[in-house]
Design a protein around this motif. Sequence first.
Motif, PDB file in Angstrom:
ATOM      1  N   THR A  94       0.830  -1.205   0.000  1.00  7.69           N
ATOM      2  CA  THR A  94       0.000   0.000   0.000  1.00  7.69           C
ATOM      3  C   THR A  94       0.864   1.254   0.000  1.00  7.69           C
ATOM      4  O   THR A  94       0.606   2.202  -0.762  1.00  7.69           O
ATOM      5  N   GLU A  95       1.901   1.270   0.806  1.00  9.27           N
ATOM      6  CA  GLU A  95       2.780   2.437   0.844  1.00  9.27           C
ATOM      7  C   GLU A  95       3.527   2.621  -0.473  1.00  9.27           C
ATOM      8  O   GLU A  95       3.738   3.748  -0.929  1.00  9.27           O
ATOM      9  N   GLN A  96       3.909   1.520  -1.100  1.00 14.73           N
ATOM     10  CA  GLN A  96       4.574   1.615  -2.405  1.00 14.73           C
ATOM     11  C   GLN A  96       3.623   2.187  -3.452  1.00 14.73           C
ATOM     12  O   GLN A  96       4.025   3.009  -4.284  1.00 14.73           O
ATOM     13  N   ALA A  97       2.365   1.773  -3.395  1.00 14.11           N
ATOM     14  CA  ALA A  97       1.384   2.307  -4.339  1.00 14.11           C
ATOM     15  C   ALA A  97       1.116   3.778  -4.076  1.00 14.11           C
ATOM     16  O   ALA A  97       1.060   4.596  -5.005  1.00 14.11           O
ATOM     17  N   LEU A  98       0.962   4.134  -2.808  1.00 11.11           N
ATOM     18  CA  LEU A  98       0.676   5.522  -2.479  1.00 11.11           C
ATOM     19  C   LEU A  98       1.826   6.442  -2.860  1.00 11.11           C
ATOM     20  O   LEU A  98       1.613   7.618  -3.185  1.00 11.11           O
ATOM     21  N   ALA A  99       3.039   5.907  -2.854  1.00 16.94           N
ATOM     22  CA  ALA A  99       4.182   6.705  -3.309  1.00 16.94           C
ATOM     23  C   ALA A  99       4.046   7.060  -4.783  1.00 16.94           C
ATOM     24  O   ALA A  99       4.475   8.143  -5.215  1.00 16.94           O
ATOM     25  N   LYS A 100       3.437   6.175  -5.567  1.00 12.87           N
ATOM     26  CA  LYS A 100       3.180   6.473  -6.986  1.00 12.87           C
ATOM     27  C   LYS A 100       2.142   7.592  -7.105  1.00 12.87           C
ATOM     28  O   LYS A 100       2.282   8.500  -7.946  1.00 12.87           O
ATOM     29  N   TYR A 101       1.114   7.522  -6.275  1.00 12.45           N
ATOM     30  CA  TYR A 101       0.106   8.586  -6.285  1.00 12.45           C
ATOM     31  C   TYR A 101       0.717   9.908  -5.828  1.00 12.45           C
ATOM     32  O   TYR A 101       0.365  10.973  -6.353  1.00 12.45           O
ATOM     33  N   ASP A 102       1.637   9.844  -4.863  1.00 10.42           N
ATOM     34  CA  ASP A 102       2.351  11.061  -4.452  1.00 10.42           C
ATOM     35  C   ASP A 102       3.091  11.683  -5.634  1.00 10.42           C
ATOM     36  O   ASP A 102       3.090  12.909  -5.808  1.00 10.42           O
ATOM     37  N   LEU A 103       3.730  10.850  -6.438  1.00  6.13           N
ATOM     38  CA  LEU A 103       4.469  11.351  -7.594  1.00  6.13           C
ATOM     39  C   LEU A 103       3.527  12.057  -8.566  1.00  6.13           C
ATOM     40  O   LEU A 103       3.848  13.140  -9.085  1.00  6.13           O
ATOM     41  N   ALA A 104       2.378  11.445  -8.813  1.00  6.92           N
ATOM     42  CA  ALA A 104       1.400  12.080  -9.701  1.00  6.92           C
ATOM     43  C   ALA A 104       0.906  13.390  -9.106  1.00  6.92           C
ATOM     44  O   ALA A 104       0.809  14.414  -9.802  1.00  6.92           O
TER      45      ALA A 104
ATOM     46  N   TYR B 225      -7.544   8.072 -18.450  1.00  3.49           N
ATOM     47  CA  TYR B 225      -6.765   6.906 -18.039  1.00  3.49           C
ATOM     48  C   TYR B 225      -6.341   7.043 -16.580  1.00  3.49           C
ATOM     49  O   TYR B 225      -6.489   6.103 -15.784  1.00  3.49           O
ATOM     50  N   LEU B 226      -5.849   8.209 -16.186  1.00  6.36           N
ATOM     51  CA  LEU B 226      -5.486   8.434 -14.797  1.00  6.36           C
ATOM     52  C   LEU B 226      -6.685   8.233 -13.881  1.00  6.36           C
ATOM     53  O   LEU B 226      -6.558   7.667 -12.780  1.00  6.36           O
ATOM     54  N   ALA B 227      -7.849   8.681 -14.317  1.00  6.58           N
ATOM     55  CA  ALA B 227      -9.047   8.594 -13.482  1.00  6.58           C
ATOM     56  C   ALA B 227      -9.433   7.155 -13.159  1.00  6.58           C
ATOM     57  O   ALA B 227     -10.089   6.905 -12.142  1.00  6.58           O
ATOM     58  N   VAL B 228      -9.042   6.204 -13.997  1.00  5.96           N
ATOM     59  CA  VAL B 228      -9.292   4.797 -13.671  1.00  5.96           C
ATOM     60  C   VAL B 228      -8.664   4.459 -12.320  1.00  5.96           C
ATOM     61  O   VAL B 228      -9.286   3.854 -11.444  1.00  5.96           O
ATOM     62  N   PHE B 229      -7.418   4.875 -12.140  1.00  8.63           N
ATOM     63  CA  PHE B 229      -6.660   4.462 -10.963  1.00  8.63           C
ATOM     64  C   PHE B 229      -6.952   5.330  -9.739  1.00  8.63           C
ATOM     65  O   PHE B 229      -6.889   4.844  -8.612  1.00  8.63           O
ATOM     66  N   THR B 230      -7.306   6.584  -9.950  1.00  7.63           N
ATOM     67  CA  THR B 230      -7.738   7.385  -8.807  1.00  7.63           C
ATOM     68  C   THR B 230      -9.126   6.936  -8.351  1.00  7.63           C
ATOM     69  O   THR B 230      -9.430   6.969  -7.156  1.00  7.63           O
ATOM     70  N   ARG B 231      -9.924   6.481  -9.285  1.00  3.48           N
ATOM     71  CA  ARG B 231     -11.229   5.906  -8.932  1.00  3.48           C
ATOM     72  C   ARG B 231     -11.046   4.671  -8.053  1.00  3.48           C
ATOM     73  O   ARG B 231     -11.700   4.523  -7.017  1.00  3.48           O
ATOM     74  N   TRP B 232     -10.146   3.775  -8.472  1.00  2.00           N
ATOM     75  CA  TRP B 232      -9.884   2.578  -7.665  1.00  2.00           C
ATOM     76  C   TRP B 232      -9.418   2.960  -6.265  1.00  2.00           C
ATOM     77  O   TRP B 232      -9.853   2.386  -5.271  1.00  2.00           O
ATOM     78  N   ALA B 233      -8.503   3.931  -6.197  1.00  2.07           N
ATOM     79  CA  ALA B 233      -7.970   4.335  -4.898  1.00  2.07           C
ATOM     80  C   ALA B 233      -9.055   4.936  -4.019  1.00  2.07           C
ATOM     81  O   ALA B 233      -9.113   4.669  -2.809  1.00  2.07           O
ATOM     82  N   ARG B 234      -9.930   5.734  -4.603  1.00  3.62           N
ATOM     83  CA  ARG B 234     -11.019   6.317  -3.808  1.00  3.62           C
ATOM     84  C   ARG B 234     -11.975   5.234  -3.331  1.00  3.62           C
ATOM     85  O   ARG B 234     -12.438   5.276  -2.183  1.00  3.62           O
ATOM     86  N   GLN B 235     -12.282   4.285  -4.178  1.00  6.47           N
ATOM     87  CA  GLN B 235     -13.152   3.184  -3.773  1.00  6.47           C
ATOM     88  C   GLN B 235     -12.565   2.433  -2.582  1.00  6.47           C
ATOM     89  O   GLN B 235     -13.294   1.957  -1.710  1.00  6.47           O
ATOM     90  N   ALA B 236     -11.240   2.307  -2.567  1.00  4.73           N
ATOM     91  CA  ALA B 236     -10.553   1.579  -1.501  1.00  4.73           C
ATOM     92  C   ALA B 236     -10.226   2.466  -0.299  1.00  4.73           C
ATOM     93  O   ALA B 236      -9.527   2.017   0.621  1.00  4.73           O
TER      94      ALA B 236
ATOM     95  N   LEU C  87      -8.292   5.013  -0.160  1.00  7.05           N
ATOM     96  CA  LEU C  87      -6.859   5.310  -0.149  1.00  7.05           C
ATOM     97  C   LEU C  87      -6.526   6.697  -0.688  1.00  7.05           C
ATOM     98  O   LEU C  87      -5.402   7.162  -0.532  1.00  7.05           O
ATOM     99  N   LEU C  88      -7.499   7.357  -1.315  1.00  7.31           N
ATOM    100  CA  LEU C  88      -7.226   8.651  -1.933  1.00  7.31           C
ATOM    101  C   LEU C  88      -7.562   9.761  -0.936  1.00  7.31           C
ATOM    102  O   LEU C  88      -8.527  10.513  -1.103  1.00  7.31           O
ATOM    103  N   ASP C  89      -6.750   9.855   0.090  1.00  6.91           N
ATOM    104  CA  ASP C  89      -6.977  10.805   1.171  1.00  6.91           C
ATOM    105  C   ASP C  89      -7.060  12.243   0.641  1.00  6.91           C
ATOM    106  O   ASP C  89      -6.212  12.681  -0.142  1.00  6.91           O
ATOM    107  N   ALA C  90      -8.072  12.955   1.088  1.00  6.11           N
ATOM    108  CA  ALA C  90      -8.309  14.308   0.575  1.00  6.11           C
ATOM    109  C   ALA C  90      -7.187  15.266   0.939  1.00  6.11           C
ATOM    110  O   ALA C  90      -6.863  16.169   0.158  1.00  6.11           O
ATOM    111  N   ASP C  91      -6.605  15.107   2.102  1.00  2.78           N
ATOM    112  CA  ASP C  91      -5.525  16.000   2.519  1.00  2.78           C
ATOM    113  C   ASP C  91      -4.211  15.664   1.813  1.00  2.78           C
ATOM    114  O   ASP C  91      -3.455  16.572   1.441  1.00  2.78           O
ATOM    115  N   ARG C  92      -3.945  14.396   1.619  1.00  2.00           N
ATOM    116  CA  ARG C  92      -2.699  13.976   0.971  1.00  2.00           C
ATOM    117  C   ARG C  92      -2.746  14.181  -0.533  1.00  2.00           C
ATOM    118  O   ARG C  92      -1.727  14.497  -1.154  1.00  2.00           O
TER     119      ARG C  92
END
Length: 208
Positions: free
Chosen positions: A128-138, A159-170, A172-177
């Motif tokens: 999870t932290e490795q994945a979130l680091a990718k979202y941090d980069l974006a 295309y990006l929205a596919v993966f932010t959608r998945w993260a929000r569903q899970a 993981l897409l913290d509003a502050d971060r």
Amino acid sequence: MTLTAFISAGACAMATHSALEEAGLDYEMQLIDLKKGEQKTPEYLAINPAGVTPALKTDQGVITQNAAILGWVAATHPDKKLAPVGDAFAMARFDAFNGWLASSLHPAIGKVLFSRPPLEGQAKDDATEQALAKYDLAEQRLVEGPYVFGDDWTLADNYLAVFTRWARQAKLLDADRFPKLNAHLDRVQQRPAMQRMLKAEGLEPVAA
């Protein structure tokens, strides 16, 4: 032109599906149920030997991989302004971003969400932290403005929205971060083509 899109509801193939809607193309949609293993049937493997979606059957043959299909849709319909077709440098950046989504962000979040058996304990925390680091980069470096490339929307945004959608569903897409990525997802989900795509797949926008 006769087009058949092989997609899986809610999967990464949403990028291809939405691209066809953005271009306003006539196409036949064939849903491939990944949970039932339909991507591994002889019939589908004859279309895409890799056994994954999406695949797009055209009059010239089959195209696979979201990044390639998005490029093809944009290049064959330049009047729709789906990507910076005609600007070699800008198209290289478009392809590079889509390549990063396919080769870096997708595998990272996919490991967290779709590993079988599911990850547990420290293994899940580490992934999870490795994945979130990718979202941090974006969030911090790759998304340049309201859209990936600043003020101008392209298919890369869908295309990006596919993966932010998945993260929000899970959750993981913290509003502050990730304020930029959350705003981006909300913006992209409002596009009529995205809404048509979601409806056709039996899905709804994911609220914050």
